[in-house]
Design a protein around this motif. Structure first.
Motif, PDB file in Angstrom:
ATOM      1  N   GLU A 123     -33.782  30.941  -4.650  1.00  0.00           N
ATOM      2  CA  GLU A 123     -33.921  29.783  -3.781  1.00  0.00           C
ATOM      3  C   GLU A 123     -32.750  28.816  -3.886  1.00  0.00           C
ATOM      4  N   ALA A 171     -33.046  28.219   7.945  1.00  0.00           N
ATOM      5  CA  ALA A 171     -34.196  28.270   7.036  1.00  0.00           C
ATOM      6  C   ALA A 171     -34.328  29.648   6.402  1.00  0.00           C
ATOM      7  N   MET A 184     -35.904  28.846   2.863  1.00  0.00           N
ATOM      8  CA  MET A 184     -36.679  27.621   3.015  1.00  0.00           C
ATOM      9  C   MET A 184     -37.939  27.883   3.822  1.00  0.00           C
ATOM     10  N   LEU A 218     -32.941  19.867   5.550  1.00  0.00           N
ATOM     11  CA  LEU A 218     -31.808  20.305   4.732  1.00  0.00           C
ATOM     12  C   LEU A 218     -30.843  19.147   4.552  1.00  0.00           C
ATOM     13  N   SER A 223     -31.136  23.140   0.853  1.00  0.00           N
ATOM     14  CA  SER A 223     -32.514  22.683   1.004  1.00  0.00           C
ATOM     15  C   SER A 223     -32.741  21.369   0.281  1.00  0.00           C
TER      16      SER A 223
END
Length: 278
Positions: free
Chosen positions: A147, A204, A209, A216, A244
């Motif tokens: 992530e 995304a 995300m 963002l 993010s």
């Protein structure tokens, strides 16, 4: 005056922020919320939709609506906005030194294209809106945390690609900044502008995300050659960096300007007193 669905959203929001509905917990069934408030399912659906857009809850197919772990409740990774350097070249802060380019399609790590730049990027580069420019697109991230990613698009004006043709292909060790500094014979400088917006579906997906409810962070880094002799200051790149806001915060030192240099002169007016009208 609040509508009924806004009232319901406020009630649910307060229950979430107070911890009554903890992160990961399921909200009551829609029909139960509707019965408790004496409204229709449609009204409850509008309230839930508002909370989704705020990033407080998420829907899970055939499972219900669940409280999302909100950025306010976790310690974000702070991105220190400073330029550092190691044996591989420049990088942006100590927390990303180990980050690497992530292949787009299993092979390409940088996509080089010619396409019109966003209007604000074109303005910073001093070129007409809609003019095709060279752009070097990358996904850069932590190899150990999926992530932790950022998108980085380097927009480059035509005059510098003519002077440094390597910028349109493989830039080699050290990347484009080393190639430009070698050509110019002097160091680059940078400044940044940070803003926030909602991501596009493609952004995304690339940043891993949620599709809704999380903005963002967008940093426009302007790279320029400072003035030297009769040569004016020139912008050689605008890098559009997106990450993010559920994962990162931006950190930077707050410096004293010359007017605030210590020791300071005693203050001579009241901050809270309105200036006298003329």
């Amino acid at each position: 005056m609040e509508t009924r669905y806004e009232e319901i959203a406020r009630d649910l929001r307060e229950r979430i922020t107070s911890g009554e509905y903890a992160p990961g917990a399921a909200l009551p069934l829609m029909r139960d919320i509707a019965a408790a408030h004496g409204v229709s399912d449609i009204t409850v659906r509008k309230a839930i939709g508002l909370l989704k857009r705020e990033g407080l809850v998420e829907g899970r197919r055939r499972a219900g609506v669940f409280v999302r772990l909100h950025p306010d409740r976790l310690r974000l990774t702070v991105r220190q906005r400073q330029v550092e350097r190691d044996e591989m070249g420049y990088y942006s802060g100590p927390e990303v030194q180990h980050w690497r380019a992530i292949p787009w399609d299993g092979e390409q790590q940088t996509r080089v294209q010619s396409t019109p730049a966003p209007d604000d990027v074109a303005e910073l580069l001093g070129v007409p809106a809609g003019q095709p420019l060279t752009v070097r697109r990358r996904i850069i991230g932590d190899p150990h945390r999926e992530e932790h990613r950022q998108l980085a698009d380097s927009w480059i004006p035509e005059w510098i690609t003519e002077e440094v043709p390597a910028l349109t292909g493989d830039t080699g060790p050290g990347g484009m900044y080393d190639r430009v500094e070698e050509w110019a014979g002097r160091p680059l400088r940078w400044r940044e502008e940070v803003s926030a917006r909602m991501p596009s579906p493609l952004e995304a997906e690339a940043l891993a995300m949620p599709k809704t409810g999380v903005p963002l962070l967008r940093t426009l880094r302007v790279t320029y050659l400072p003035k030297r002799g009769r040569s004016p200051q020139r912008v050689i790149e605008v890098q559009d960096i997106r990450m993010s806001a559920a994962q990162f915060a931006v950190g930077y030192p707050v410096t004293r300007a010359a007017s605030a240099r210590w020791p300071v002169s005693p203050a001579s007016s009241d901050y809270y007193q309105a200036p006298a009208s003329e």
